[in-house]
Design a protein around this motif. Structure first.
Motif: not given
Ligand code: SF4
Ligand code: ZN
Length: 303
Positions: A166-168, A171-172, A179-183, A232-234
């Motif tokens: 859910s974080q990914s 973030m996308n 496009e990154v979510s599609a993967r 400790f980024g995004y």
């Protein structure tokens, strides 16, 4: 509140419901949920050789142990793959080695030092202007894919759980990266590409809290220390925000995942064409550029 099924002392109250479960019924609930994910998304096919990306953390031990039930029944062949980044007094793989030995699981270990001539500790000194996670992540993905091909895995299982995913997704979304979510999804990739071993995520629908409880009850020899270079980024900001939201509005993470699953097929369809990857001219790994990011970093290391 006692266990909903047998009135024994509960070990956990499930997120997003009033259900509490005792040790025995929680283990049953957890394994049933993971196996349902495997079935629903066809994560395993009979005869598959599955590699588990083993980091020594709770998630990867959990995946390995549940998939072991499938290999015990001869549905799949199971091996483990660990990456040793070379981080002094952090990445201790001795517990992973003992666990695999005890459970008769073949463990492969690939080391940064052997492949890139530098341990992560040495890379950090060389790349002073970069955050360690940025290049470490690239090198780890590279070795996981390389190892999966070398050891002839049909798929690589990772320990990503519902919280991670859910974080990914968010973030996308925030970064306008559909496009990154599609993967993403329980099985990664937008198309079958033999240069890229597909990743499967059996823990897709179980939460971090549930996985922690399962791992604790099972007594996995988890390493709890934190990487000294963790930046400790995004992702951390998104995690904090989601945690706060979840505590105010329970069920938020489940809603993100459930709505994402509904749009995922069309997302994969949409980005199928644009992701025809070429091969890196130096190492042959799939890449969208002439040279892959790992080879770019390796060149910089040599300078
Ligand atoms: Fe590498 Fe960052 Fe993970 Fe440490 S926290 S092992 S630097 S990716
Ligand atoms: Zn390359």
């Amino acid at each position: 509140m006692p266990c909903n099924n047998c009135l024994k002392k509960p070990v956990i109250k499930l997120t997003n419901s009033n259900v509490s479960l005792c040790k025995k019924h929680f283990i049953h609930y957890f394994e049933k949920k993971v196996k349902k994910t495997i079935r629903m998304f066809n994560l395993l096919e009979k005869g598959d050789k599955i590699g588990v990306a083993l980091s020594g953390g709770k998630d990867s031990f959990t995946v390995l142990s549940i998939l072991k039930q499938f290999s015990d029944k001869n549905v799949i062949q199971l091996e483990a793959l660990a990456i040793d980044e070379g981080i002094k007094s952090y990445r201790e793989l001795s517990n992973a080695e003992k666990f695999c030995k005890k459970n008769k699981i073949k463990l492969h270990i690939l080391r940064y030092e052997d492949f890139f001539n530098y341990s992560l500790d040495k890379m950090v000194k060389k790349f002073r202007n970069k955050t360690p996670c940025s290049f470490c992540g690239v090198f780890r993905r590279y070795l996981l894919n390389h190892g999966s091909k070398k050891f002839k895995f049909d798929k690589l299982a990772t320990g990503h759980n519902l919280d991670d995913e859910s974080q990914s997704i968010l973030m996308n979304q925030f970064r306008n990266n559909p496009e990154v979510s599609a993967r993403l999804g329980p099985i990664t990739g937008v198309m079958i590409d033999e240069r890229f071993i597909r990743r499967i995520k059996p823990l897709y629908f179980v939460t971090e809290k549930e996985t922690t409880a399962y791992s604790f009850i099972k007594g996995f020899p988890v390493e709890y220390s934190e990487c000294p270079y963790a930046s400790f980024g995004y992702r951390n900001s998104v995690r904090d925000m989601l945690n706060e939201f979840e505590s105010k509005y329970p069920g938020t993470r489940h809603s993100i995942i459930n709505s994402f699953i509904k749009i995922l097929p069309s997302l994969k369809e949409q980005f199928k064409e644009s992701k025809a990857l070429s091969s890196c001219k130096l190492c042959g790994e799939p890449t969208s550029k002439e040279t892959c990011q790992a080879c770019e970093y390796i060149k910089e290391l040599k300078n």
